[in-house]
Scaffold this motif. Sequence first.
Motif, PDB file in Angstrom:
ATOM      1  N   THR A  29       1.407  -1.439   0.265  1.00 47.26           N
ATOM      2  CA  THR A  29      -0.077  -0.080  -0.153  1.00 47.26           C
ATOM      3  C   THR A  29       1.163   1.502   0.169  1.00 47.26           C
ATOM      4  O   THR A  29       2.146   2.095   0.454  1.00 47.26           O
ATOM      5  CB  THR A  29      -0.636  -0.473   1.650  1.00 47.26           C
ATOM      6  OG1 THR A  29      -0.405  -0.333   2.181  1.00 47.26           O
ATOM      7  CG2 THR A  29      -1.770  -1.147   0.943  1.00 47.26           C
ATOM      8  N   GLU A  65      -5.075  -3.241   1.427  1.00 43.04           N
ATOM      9  CA  GLU A  65      -5.735  -1.593   0.888  1.00 43.04           C
ATOM     10  C   GLU A  65      -5.769  -1.567   2.995  1.00 43.04           C
ATOM     11  O   GLU A  65      -5.366  -2.526   3.530  1.00 43.04           O
ATOM     12  CB  GLU A  65      -7.185  -2.578   1.252  1.00 43.04           C
ATOM     13  CG  GLU A  65      -8.348  -1.255   2.348  1.00 43.04           C
ATOM     14  CD  GLU A  65      -9.154  -1.754   2.209  1.00 43.04           C
ATOM     15  OE1 GLU A  65      -9.977  -1.138   2.616  1.00 43.04           O
ATOM     16  OE2 GLU A  65     -10.044  -2.572   1.998  1.00 43.04           O
ATOM     17  N   THR A  67      -5.509  -0.619   6.279  1.00 41.76           N
ATOM     18  CA  THR A  67      -6.572   0.621   7.122  1.00 41.76           C
ATOM     19  C   THR A  67      -6.779   0.514   8.610  1.00 41.76           C
ATOM     20  O   THR A  67      -7.098   0.983   9.397  1.00 41.76           O
ATOM     21  CB  THR A  67      -6.873  -1.958   8.530  1.00 41.76           C
ATOM     22  OG1 THR A  67      -5.724  -1.956   8.123  1.00 41.76           O
ATOM     23  CG2 THR A  67      -7.660  -1.967   7.090  1.00 41.76           C
ATOM     24  N   ARG A  73     -10.686   3.811   1.445  1.00 41.39           N
ATOM     25  CA  ARG A  73     -10.432   2.792   0.041  1.00 41.39           C
ATOM     26  C   ARG A  73      -9.536   2.854  -1.190  1.00 41.39           C
ATOM     27  O   ARG A  73     -10.484   3.025  -2.135  1.00 41.39           O
ATOM     28  CB  ARG A  73     -11.532   1.563   0.696  1.00 41.39           C
ATOM     29  CG  ARG A  73     -12.393   0.945   2.032  1.00 41.39           C
ATOM     30  CD  ARG A  73     -13.783   0.345   1.566  1.00 41.39           C
ATOM     31  NE  ARG A  73     -13.025  -0.774   1.931  1.00 41.39           N
ATOM     32  CZ  ARG A  73     -14.094  -2.250   1.094  1.00 41.39           C
ATOM     33  NH1 ARG A  73     -14.810  -1.838   1.365  1.00 41.39           N
ATOM     34  NH2 ARG A  73     -12.994  -3.673   1.261  1.00 41.39           N
ATOM     35  N   GLU A  79      -6.365  -2.942  -5.513  1.00 37.48           N
ATOM     36  CA  GLU A  79      -6.316  -4.266  -4.315  1.00 37.48           C
ATOM     37  C   GLU A  79      -5.909  -5.335  -4.735  1.00 37.48           C
ATOM     38  O   GLU A  79      -4.327  -5.804  -4.696  1.00 37.48           O
ATOM     39  CB  GLU A  79      -7.605  -4.236  -3.432  1.00 37.48           C
ATOM     40  CG  GLU A  79      -7.150  -5.132  -2.449  1.00 37.48           C
ATOM     41  CD  GLU A  79      -8.470  -5.464  -1.693  1.00 37.48           C
ATOM     42  OE1 GLU A  79      -7.822  -6.432  -0.332  1.00 37.48           O
ATOM     43  OE2 GLU A  79      -9.336  -5.152  -1.955  1.00 37.48           O
ATOM     44  N   THR A 101      -7.784  -8.798   3.606  1.00 42.24           N
ATOM     45  CA  THR A 101      -8.787  -8.714   2.648  1.00 42.24           C
ATOM     46  C   THR A 101     -10.077  -8.863   3.135  1.00 42.24           C
ATOM     47  O   THR A 101     -10.555  -9.373   3.729  1.00 42.24           O
ATOM     48  CB  THR A 101      -8.162  -9.074   0.954  1.00 42.24           C
ATOM     49  OG1 THR A 101      -9.389  -8.523   0.132  1.00 42.24           O
ATOM     50  CG2 THR A 101      -8.739 -10.529   1.192  1.00 42.24           C
ATOM     51  N   ARG A 103     -12.896  -8.247   0.706  1.00 48.65           N
ATOM     52  CA  ARG A 103     -13.499  -8.553  -0.101  1.00 48.65           C
ATOM     53  C   ARG A 103     -13.763  -9.484  -0.511  1.00 48.65           C
ATOM     54  O   ARG A 103     -12.497 -10.326  -0.971  1.00 48.65           O
ATOM     55  CB  ARG A 103     -12.935  -7.160  -1.964  1.00 48.65           C
ATOM     56  CG  ARG A 103     -12.983  -6.330  -1.810  1.00 48.65           C
ATOM     57  CD  ARG A 103     -12.505  -5.240  -2.504  1.00 48.65           C
ATOM     58  NE  ARG A 103     -13.138  -3.968  -2.676  1.00 48.65           N
ATOM     59  CZ  ARG A 103     -12.397  -2.863  -2.110  1.00 48.65           C
ATOM     60  NH1 ARG A 103     -10.734  -2.702  -2.317  1.00 48.65           N
ATOM     61  NH2 ARG A 103     -12.896  -1.226  -2.635  1.00 48.65           N
ATOM     62  N   HIS A 149     -15.879   0.903   8.219  1.00 47.65           N
ATOM     63  CA  HIS A 149     -14.668   0.738   7.137  1.00 47.65           C
ATOM     64  C   HIS A 149     -13.641   1.950   8.606  1.00 47.65           C
ATOM     65  O   HIS A 149     -14.201   2.649   8.935  1.00 47.65           O
ATOM     66  CB  HIS A 149     -15.167   1.428   6.191  1.00 47.65           C
ATOM     67  CG  HIS A 149     -15.059   0.273   5.721  1.00 47.65           C
ATOM     68  ND1 HIS A 149     -14.854  -1.015   5.319  1.00 47.65           N
ATOM     69  CD2 HIS A 149     -16.794   0.116   4.939  1.00 47.65           C
ATOM     70  CE1 HIS A 149     -15.155  -1.577   4.522  1.00 47.65           C
ATOM     71  NE2 HIS A 149     -16.848  -1.434   4.516  1.00 47.65           N
TER      72      HIS A 149
END
Length: 287
Positions: A29, A65, A67, A73, A79, A101, A103, A149
Amino acid sequence: MWVRTEPWGHVDGLPVLDRCLVMGVVNVTPDSFSDGGEWFEPSAAIKHGRELLAEGADLLDVGGESTRPRAVRPSEEEELRRVLPVVEALAADGAIISVDTMRSRVAELVLDAGATMINDVSGGLADPDMLPLVAEREAPYLCMHWRGHSIDMQKKAEYGDVVAEVIAELAERLEALRAAGLDLNRVALDPGLGFAKNADHNWEILRRMREFAVLERPLLIGASRKTFLGRLLADEQTGEPRPAVRRDDASVAVSALAAAAGAWCVRAHAVAPNVDAVRVAQRWGTV
């Protein structure tokens, strides 16, 4: 004496050792709180992952990602662009890889690419397709306590008894995982230090870590380089928190104490000293 009396437990599909595991962090990232994007390019991330393996990491946690609090995001496509080549290369080396992740599509493709475990900081709450996918693939799953989030999670850091409430909310997630068809023998839990929690909440969770044994699942502790350690070690003259890259000694201390208290795994940016710490804890517990 504050020394482990129970086994660390294990997660089916992952290594079983006589000590707490060490998970090395590979951030792919540009905005990580801990390393400022030093490993953002895939080639740099792959090299870093190999270095962590050489230092003794039992598994690697690859994330595309950030956090950190207030992080925005990336798109799903971005990603995937970040993590897939890293997973493919490190899996080809024989590494045991967790992918951080939320997702389901990312989870699906990284499992196809050779990842072993999914580390979902949302515990399945961010994507309704995540739990069915993990159940279908029979993948080990790390379920973290989560209230929202990163962009606004700290607004939700309100608790009466933080330990009791985090345990209760994790118990609800375990029931959701069971209902989705996951084998709980393949599940570990993370109390989510710093996620919708302030420094006092984090310290209380660590102090009362043994209480999480009621959930009967292995526990991962992810304290490495986090802000609450920087604030503890703030400059006495200026009050400025210690920078993330200078929090490793404190992180190692947390790992030693967490391992001694029964943590199954610790997540670490600086792997070698954390491996030393959990080995000390293991030996201490057999004295």
